[in-house]
Design a protein around this motif. Sequence first.
Motif, mmCIF file in Angstrom:
data_model
loop_
_atom_site.group_PDB
_atom_site.id
_atom_site.type_symbol
_atom_site.label_atom_id
_atom_site.label_comp_id
_atom_site.label_asym_id
_atom_site.label_seq_id
_atom_site.Cartn_x
_atom_site.Cartn_y
_atom_site.Cartn_z
ATOM 1 N N UNK A 328 1.918 -0.713 13.333
ATOM 2 C CA UNK A 328 0.420 -0.517 12.984
ATOM 3 C C UNK A 328 -0.256 -0.271 14.716
ATOM 4 N N UNK A 329 0.012 -1.105 15.472
ATOM 5 C CA UNK A 329 -0.335 -0.683 16.756
ATOM 6 C C UNK A 329 0.090 0.395 17.530
ATOM 7 N N UNK A 330 0.938 1.013 17.118
ATOM 8 C CA UNK A 330 1.393 2.586 17.465
ATOM 9 C C UNK A 330 0.525 3.522 16.847
ATOM 10 N N UNK A 331 0.355 3.151 15.518
ATOM 11 C CA UNK A 331 -0.725 4.110 14.789
ATOM 12 C C UNK A 331 -2.001 3.983 15.068
ATOM 13 N N UNK A 332 -2.366 2.711 15.687
ATOM 14 C CA UNK A 332 -4.005 2.426 16.014
ATOM 15 C C UNK A 332 -3.794 3.115 17.364
ATOM 16 N N UNK A 333 -2.794 3.114 18.270
ATOM 17 C CA UNK A 333 -3.009 3.515 19.609
ATOM 18 C C UNK A 333 -2.916 5.191 19.393
ATOM 19 N N UNK A 334 -2.598 5.609 18.240
ATOM 20 C CA UNK A 334 -2.731 7.006 18.065
ATOM 21 C C UNK A 334 -4.197 7.513 17.504
ATOM 22 N N UNK A 335 -4.937 6.426 17.144
ATOM 23 C CA UNK A 335 -6.056 6.614 16.619
ATOM 24 C C UNK A 335 -6.382 7.314 15.111
ATOM 25 N N UNK A 336 -5.173 6.971 14.288
ATOM 26 C CA UNK A 336 -5.102 7.779 12.978
ATOM 27 C C UNK A 336 -5.527 6.597 12.066
ATOM 28 N N UNK A 337 -6.194 6.918 11.107
ATOM 29 C CA UNK A 337 -6.726 5.951 9.976
ATOM 30 C C UNK A 337 -5.175 5.677 8.997
ATOM 31 N N UNK A 338 -5.271 4.321 8.390
ATOM 32 C CA UNK A 338 -3.954 4.292 7.583
ATOM 33 C C UNK A 338 -4.216 3.130 6.767
ATOM 34 N N UNK A 339 -3.306 2.879 5.856
ATOM 35 C CA UNK A 339 -3.459 1.504 5.135
ATOM 36 C C UNK A 339 -2.027 1.209 5.030
ATOM 37 N N UNK A 340 -1.790 -0.240 4.754
ATOM 38 C CA UNK A 340 -0.650 -0.820 4.757
ATOM 39 C C UNK A 340 -0.221 -1.260 3.253
ATOM 40 N N UNK A 341 0.715 -0.885 2.662
ATOM 41 C CA UNK A 341 0.899 -1.118 1.048
ATOM 42 C C UNK A 341 2.349 -2.119 0.781
ATOM 43 N N UNK A 342 2.093 -2.978 0.135
ATOM 44 C CA UNK A 342 3.071 -3.779 -0.558
ATOM 45 C C UNK A 342 3.900 -3.317 -1.693
ATOM 46 N N UNK A 343 5.005 -2.812 -1.243
ATOM 47 C CA UNK A 343 5.657 -1.789 -2.500
ATOM 48 C C UNK A 343 5.983 -2.800 -3.708
ATOM 49 N N UNK A 344 5.941 -2.132 -4.815
ATOM 50 C CA UNK A 344 6.175 -3.020 -6.055
ATOM 51 C C UNK A 344 7.375 -3.087 -6.598
ATOM 52 N N UNK A 345 8.070 -3.930 -7.031
ATOM 53 C CA UNK A 345 9.342 -4.202 -7.391
ATOM 54 C C UNK A 345 10.180 -2.958 -8.059
#
Length: 451
Positions: A328-345
């Motif tokens: 996330x810190x790498x992508x925040x450094x790039x300034x690109x919006x994102x979301x983190x997803x918990x993958x289903x079973x």
Amino acid sequence: MWSILYYLRNDPEKLRWNLKARFMDTSLVDEALRIDEKWRVKKREYDDARHELNKISEQISKLPPGEREKAVAEARKLREKLQVIERELVVIEREREAVLRKIPNVIHESVPIGPDESYNLPVRYWGKPKVPREFVEAFLKETREKGFEVEYEVIDWKPVGHADFLEGKRLTSTEKASEVAGSRFYYTFDDLVWLDIALTMYALEYLAKKGFTILQPPLMLRREILEGVISFEDFRDMVYKVEDEDLYLIGTAEHPIAAFHANDVIPEKDLPLLYAGVSPSFRKEAGAHGKDMKGIFRVHHFNKVEQFVFSHPDESWEWHERLIRNAEELWQGLGIPYRVVNIASGDLGVVAAKKYDLEAWMPAQGKFREMVSCSNCTDWQSYRLNIRYAEVKGAPSKGYVHTLNSTALAIQRTITAIVENYQTPDGYVQVPTVLRKYLEPVEAKLRVFVL
């Protein structure tokens, strides 16, 4: 003890629950229990015979000659019996092992239960996505249905999709690559080559400061090793095999890094071991027919910087959170919006106990797309590769380490996200600030990307 065998012996219902949660047949557990009981019976027979042999052996020297010969003969029969039982135990153990290895990793209690990716659960969003007006309604529906109010910016123009943009600027040529190599291959030129190097340097510099050892792994592995890190039968159609050789091209640096400590016993004080692997990755992408056929998003080879951790079992869940935060810190450094997803079973795959995906916002598509995969594999890989830890070197093993992996940056996919998020209406792409120091020496050579 390996966790799967532990649950079989102490909590088989946990294994049944795990298979049900993954929408798999629970009969594997019944079969494993049947074989394990057969092993236990045979092991008791072995122990009884061994005990009897020890008793006779202790008495032989004390017996008178006539009885001594009889005892020696009895001892000989017991030794022969033990040899037979030992061979039978090996056969049963192999039979049990074959069944147990089919049982996937036991999922963490926080994994959402569901059969497919539609049950993946967003954990958090970051950034302020630029949303073309035509996608606003779908964007709000997607985020609000998941229970999030995400700040966004409406734009009245639509960026050109990364595939058409890069082909139009002659920074890629997938058509010529298709002629000489087939679909899902590519040539890249000028700006994209420099950007590839800049992104790689950015990720490696970041991880080096975090204490990761930078590593370039072998690009091929033997099947025996590959079976230690993936479910080979499930991924047979995804890996490239070298003809007439027991060698396979790696799909990610994760696999050879995991193998680096195969058959090692790591002193407990040395854990965790942190590695950042930089390498090309090769994937057949079988089963992806018709998906992302254009451009460099889903291709047969790409460059990647990968995080990998050998962790003490008590610390692996903390490290799972650290690895996704690094990404996330790498992508925040790039300034690109994102979301983190918990993958289903049902979408998790057999190796991971839990997996996060980081999905970047792609304005031209009006979607979040996967850029990072971050998994805790607990002892699934370390058992197969025989990677253990001990209090000190040479001491008895205390158990199997846990292995974790996470993308830092998958370079070609990251480039597609930069193109769509930093594209200007007049046909240029602004370079994210954190990358500019790597590109300043070649600024005069850039045609489309501007600092």
